[in-house]
Design a protein around this motif. Structure first.
Motif, mmCIF file in Angstrom:
data_model
loop_
_atom_site.group_PDB
_atom_site.id
_atom_site.type_symbol
_atom_site.label_atom_id
_atom_site.label_comp_id
_atom_site.label_asym_id
_atom_site.label_seq_id
_atom_site.Cartn_x
_atom_site.Cartn_y
_atom_site.Cartn_z
ATOM 1 N N ASP A 14 21.643 43.687 43.660
ATOM 2 C CA ASP A 14 22.868 44.314 44.143
ATOM 3 C C ASP A 14 22.671 45.047 45.474
ATOM 4 O OD1 ASP A 14 21.270 46.268 43.015
ATOM 5 O OD2 ASP A 14 22.956 47.433 42.243
ATOM 6 N N HIS A 15 21.566 44.815 46.148
ATOM 7 C CA HIS A 15 21.321 45.449 47.433
ATOM 8 C C HIS A 15 21.366 44.408 48.543
ATOM 9 C CE1 HIS A 15 20.090 49.517 46.186
ATOM 10 N NE2 HIS A 15 19.926 48.892 45.033
ATOM 11 N N GLU A 16 21.796 44.850 49.708
ATOM 12 C CA GLU A 16 21.850 43.968 50.864
ATOM 13 C C GLU A 16 21.038 44.625 51.978
ATOM 14 O OE1 GLU A 16 25.083 41.648 53.637
ATOM 15 O OE2 GLU A 16 25.764 42.742 51.889
ATOM 16 N N VAL A 17 20.021 43.920 52.439
ATOM 17 C CA VAL A 17 19.123 44.458 53.462
ATOM 18 C C VAL A 17 19.355 43.700 54.763
ATOM 19 C CG1 VAL A 17 16.714 44.816 54.093
ATOM 20 C CG2 VAL A 17 17.433 45.106 51.723
ATOM 21 N N MET A 18 19.418 44.457 55.852
ATOM 22 C CA MET A 18 19.640 43.869 57.170
ATOM 23 C C MET A 18 18.615 44.424 58.146
ATOM 24 S SD MET A 18 23.773 44.124 57.327
ATOM 25 C CE MET A 18 23.988 42.914 58.602
ATOM 26 N N ALA A 19 18.360 43.678 59.206
ATOM 27 C CA ALA A 19 17.459 44.132 60.265
ATOM 28 C C ALA A 19 18.156 43.946 61.607
ATOM 29 C CB ALA A 19 16.166 43.339 60.237
ATOM 30 N N SER A 20 17.817 44.835 62.542
ATOM 31 C CA SER A 20 18.368 44.705 63.895
ATOM 32 C C SER A 20 17.410 45.320 64.897
ATOM 33 C CB SER A 20 19.736 45.378 63.994
ATOM 34 O OG SER A 20 19.595 46.786 63.882
ATOM 35 N N LEU A 21 17.599 44.951 66.149
ATOM 36 C CA LEU A 21 16.846 45.556 67.235
ATOM 37 C C LEU A 21 17.741 46.608 67.873
ATOM 38 C CD1 LEU A 21 15.108 42.535 68.948
ATOM 39 C CD2 LEU A 21 14.052 44.324 67.574
ATOM 40 N N ASP A 22 17.252 47.830 67.922
ATOM 41 C CA ASP A 22 17.979 48.945 68.520
ATOM 42 C C ASP A 22 17.404 49.180 69.908
ATOM 43 O OD1 ASP A 22 19.569 51.140 68.935
ATOM 44 O OD2 ASP A 22 18.389 52.480 67.667
ATOM 45 N N THR A 23 18.232 49.012 70.922
ATOM 46 C CA THR A 23 17.751 49.219 72.288
ATOM 47 C C THR A 23 18.192 50.591 72.760
ATOM 48 O OG1 THR A 23 19.693 48.125 73.185
ATOM 49 C CG2 THR A 23 17.751 46.773 72.866
ATOM 50 N N GLY A 24 17.358 51.218 73.483
ATOM 51 C CA GLY A 24 17.616 52.550 74.023
ATOM 52 C C GLY A 24 16.433 52.912 74.883
ATOM 53 N N LEU A 29 12.721 48.100 65.926
ATOM 54 C CA LEU A 29 13.185 47.241 64.842
ATOM 55 C C LEU A 29 13.639 48.169 63.722
ATOM 56 C CD1 LEU A 29 13.468 44.500 63.387
ATOM 57 C CD2 LEU A 29 11.128 44.828 62.580
ATOM 58 N N VAL A 30 14.883 48.002 63.280
ATOM 59 C CA VAL A 30 15.446 48.836 62.215
ATOM 60 C C VAL A 30 15.749 47.942 61.024
ATOM 61 C CG1 VAL A 30 17.311 50.405 61.568
ATOM 62 C CG2 VAL A 30 16.480 50.367 63.934
ATOM 63 N N ILE A 31 15.259 48.320 59.847
ATOM 64 C CA ILE A 31 15.533 47.596 58.602
ATOM 65 C C ILE A 31 16.240 48.568 57.677
ATOM 66 C CG2 ILE A 31 14.542 46.339 56.653
ATOM 67 C CD1 ILE A 31 12.105 45.773 58.493
ATOM 68 N N ALA A 32 17.398 48.159 57.146
ATOM 69 C CA ALA A 32 18.202 49.073 56.335
ATOM 70 C C ALA A 32 18.763 48.384 55.109
ATOM 71 C CB ALA A 32 19.352 49.627 57.166
ATOM 72 N N ASP A 33 18.834 49.138 54.011
ATOM 73 C CA ASP A 33 19.536 48.718 52.798
ATOM 74 C C ASP A 33 20.930 49.306 52.928
ATOM 75 O OD1 ASP A 33 20.679 48.445 50.291
ATOM 76 O OD2 ASP A 33 18.876 49.026 49.206
ATOM 77 N N ILE A 34 21.913 48.462 53.240
ATOM 78 C CA ILE A 34 23.249 48.983 53.528
ATOM 79 C C ILE A 34 24.022 49.398 52.278
ATOM 80 C CG2 ILE A 34 23.402 47.741 55.709
ATOM 81 C CD1 ILE A 34 25.265 45.750 54.314
ATOM 82 N N ASP A 38 21.035 56.509 53.751
ATOM 83 C CA ASP A 38 19.732 56.917 54.293
ATOM 84 C C ASP A 38 18.562 56.063 53.808
ATOM 85 O OD1 ASP A 38 20.893 59.000 55.786
ATOM 86 O OD2 ASP A 38 20.912 60.283 54.015
ATOM 87 N N ALA A 39 18.799 54.788 53.528
ATOM 88 C CA ALA A 39 17.719 53.889 53.103
ATOM 89 C C ALA A 39 17.397 52.950 54.253
ATOM 90 C CB ALA A 39 18.133 53.111 51.859
ATOM 91 N N TRP A 40 16.560 53.427 55.171
ATOM 92 C CA TRP A 40 16.197 52.625 56.326
ATOM 93 C C TRP A 40 14.828 53.043 56.848
ATOM 94 C CZ3 TRP A 40 15.325 55.254 60.896
ATOM 95 C CH2 TRP A 40 15.816 56.556 60.954
ATOM 96 N N VAL A 41 14.216 52.137 57.589
ATOM 97 C CA VAL A 41 12.954 52.408 58.277
ATOM 98 C C VAL A 41 13.072 51.792 59.671
ATOM 99 C CG1 VAL A 41 11.502 52.483 56.211
ATOM 100 C CG2 VAL A 41 11.831 50.329 57.404
#
Length: 55
Positions: A14-24, A29-34, A38-41
């Motif tokens: 029942d969890h959905e995990v996504m990854a993205s590249l955050d530019t700044g 690399l951000v990986i999150a359980d949406i 607050d479930a992200w690294v």
């Protein structure tokens, strides 16, 4: 995968995990359980492995 790399437990269905590249100031690399608050690294992309290295 290197034998010293810790294994990862499978996520509940029942969890959905996504990854993205955050530019700044620093690309990360951000990986999150949406499904959870607050479930992200994140890690700087300089510290991440290329996909080809994981094969």
């Amino acid at each position: 995968m290197d034998a010293s790399t810790p294994s990862v437990a499978p996520a509940p269905a029942d969890h959905e995990v996504m990854a993205s590249l955050d530019t700044g100031a620093e690309e990360r690399l951000v990986i999150a359980d949406i499904a959870r608050d607050d479930a992200w690294v994140s890690a700087p992309t300089t510290a991440t492995a290329a996909l080809a290295d994981w094969r």
